[in-house]
Write an enzyme that holds these catalytic residues in place. Structure first.
Site, mmCIF file in Angstrom:
data_model
loop_
_atom_site.group_PDB
_atom_site.id
_atom_site.type_symbol
_atom_site.label_atom_id
_atom_site.label_comp_id
_atom_site.label_asym_id
_atom_site.label_seq_id
_atom_site.Cartn_x
_atom_site.Cartn_y
_atom_site.Cartn_z
ATOM 1 C CD GLU A 158 -3.029 -0.849 2.284
ATOM 2 O OE1 GLU A 158 -2.959 0.131 3.038
ATOM 3 O OE2 GLU A 158 -3.935 -1.684 2.352
ATOM 4 C CD GLU A 347 -3.219 -5.842 4.368
ATOM 5 O OE1 GLU A 347 -4.007 -5.040 4.905
ATOM 6 O OE2 GLU A 347 -1.983 -5.689 4.343
#
Ligand code: BGC
Length: 437
Positions: A158, A347
């Protein structure tokens, strides 16, 4: 009721963790400090995975996950960011990998999950171009050291998360703020993700190389033009900023010209060939959508989030809206990029206030309902022919949740942070059963 076999035999089911959130031993066995050790001021024991990894991997096996995604702590291998190599750190990850392989679990390694060596932060961290040389030597070291045993890699976790929270808003480590820092950090992270891919390609034979992006469907609050335009700007920032340069499309300035103006003014931000890399798969990480309205009071972006609570929508302990349709929609949005070869959900999960019931059971029904709804949405996209090869739940056990400390619990396993005792929650048993069908 859905079951894992509905996704097909080849679908990969995994569980994800990150070094800084679980390892503990922040200043032991030769490890140097990370920006999170400095920022949180009280380097804690986290989950003591460093000493308990065999037991924790036994839980992974017990819950029937076939993939274990973990990250390597950069300052554990390179205490000063580059140069001196800490052999104890090298050995530790060999042991984790070997234990995975012994148990028949496929390791997926994340190279950067937010724990920059503090020594590099002293030189400006991600806001400084010098981070790129150091990152590349870290990637090379990992590829050479573990590439014979590990074929599945994730370069960065991320990039939008750590550049925005850590270099613009200052609520994550290293606590830097402002647009200059942010745009510089964005550019260096964008270089790092592509460079990292190239280095792994040359170091690791038959590697399966990915990188991950946070993503959120952006929903305009009203039908007004102003809200729609605000939503587009937010989408450029939250969803498109890092994927489009990788795919050779350049930074997403079309829907937000100011982005280009500011970026160029504040850094050496240019699209170049160096930002592109042909990843084998793209990891998507989704937790919630964002409902956005126009706001003249927010500088530059002129957009503001209307929180789930104020719209009377259901939300998790993080305040994040529970909305499985938005999971479906954002996957479709990414799947529409023709150059993405494969998607993987790297995720997804939820924090709730877990209560320990008599006999030590944790009846986390809301978390189970969250997973059921999100997995049903995932199956729907997959059945439409979109190439999604796997799903990783976040996360194995309650851990250090960054700025939230130990308050917010995302685990399938409950962690008693005083004793380090682990207790499987009902959601953990739910996954065990789901994955066996
Ligand atoms: C991060 C995790 C984090 C999770 C929940 C993701 O953005 O990769 O490290 O714990 O979200 O906040």
């Amino acid at each position: 009721m859905i079951k894992a076999s509905d996704f097909g035999d080849d679908f990969l089911w995994g569980i994800a963790v990150a070094a800084a959130q679980i390892e503990g031993a922040p200043d032991k066995y030769g490890k140097g400090p990370s920006i999170w050790d400095t920022f949180s001021k009280k380097p804690g024991k986290a989950c003591d995975f460093y000493h308990r990894f065999r037991d924790d991997l036994a839980f992974v096996k017990l819950l029937n996950f076939k993939v274990f995604r973990f990250s390597i702590s950069w300052p554990r291998l390179l205490p000063f960011g580059s140069g001196l190599i800490n052999q104890e750190g090298i050995k530790f990850y060999h042991e984790v990998i070997d234990e995975c392989l012994r148990l028949g679990i496929t390791p997926y390694i994340t190279l950067y999950h937010w724990d920059l060596p503090e020594a590099l932060e002293q030189e400006g961290g991600w806001a400084s171009f010098s981070v790129n040389g150091a990152f590349n030597s870290f990637v090379e070291l990992c590829g050479q050291e573990y590439g014979d045993k590990v074929k599945n890699w994730i370069v960065i976790n991320e990039p939008f998360g750590f550049t925005s929270l850590g270099y613009m808003l200052g609520i994550h480590a290293p606590g830097q703020t402002g647009l200059t820092n942010f745009f510089s950090a964005v550019h260096h992270a964008a270089i790092a993700q592509a460079d990292g891919g190239r280095i792994l390609r040359s170091e690791v034979r038959n590697a399966n190389i990915g990188t991950t992006f946070s993503c959120s469907e952006i929903i305009p609050f009203t039908e007004s033009d102003a809200d729609h335009l605000a939503a587009k700007r937010m989408d450029s920032l939250v969803n498109r900023l890092f994927i489009e340069p990788v795919l050779g499309m350049g930074y997403p300035t079309a829907d937000w010209e100011l982005l280009e103006k500011f970026a160029i003014k504040h850094s050496t931000w240019r699209h170049t060939e160096r930002l592109t890399f042909d990843f084998d798969y793209i990891g998507l990480q989704n937790y919630f959508p964002l409902t956005i309205r126009y706001s003249p009071f927010v500088p530059i972006l002129q957009a503001w989030e209307v929180k789930a609570k104020s719209r009377k929508k259901s939300f998790t302990a993080m305040g994040w809206e529970v909305n499985a349709d938005s999971f479906y929609n954002i996957i479709k949005q990414f799947a529409a990029y023709p150059k993405i070869k494969q998607l993987m959900i790297t995720e997804n999960g939820a924090a709730y206030k877990d209560v320990v019931a008599p006999k030590g059971r944790i009846h986390d029904q809301e978390r189970i309902a969250y997973f059921e709804a999100y997995l049903t949405a995932l199956l729907k996209v997959k059945n439409e022919g979109i190439k999604i090869t796997g799903y990783m739940a976040w996360t194995l056990m309650d851990n250090f949740e960054w700025a939230e400390g130990f308050d917010k619990r995302f685990g399938l396993i409950y962690t008693d942070f005083k004793t380090q005792e682990r207790t499987i929650k009902d959601s953990g048993y739910w996954f065990r059963d789901f994955l066996s069908q």
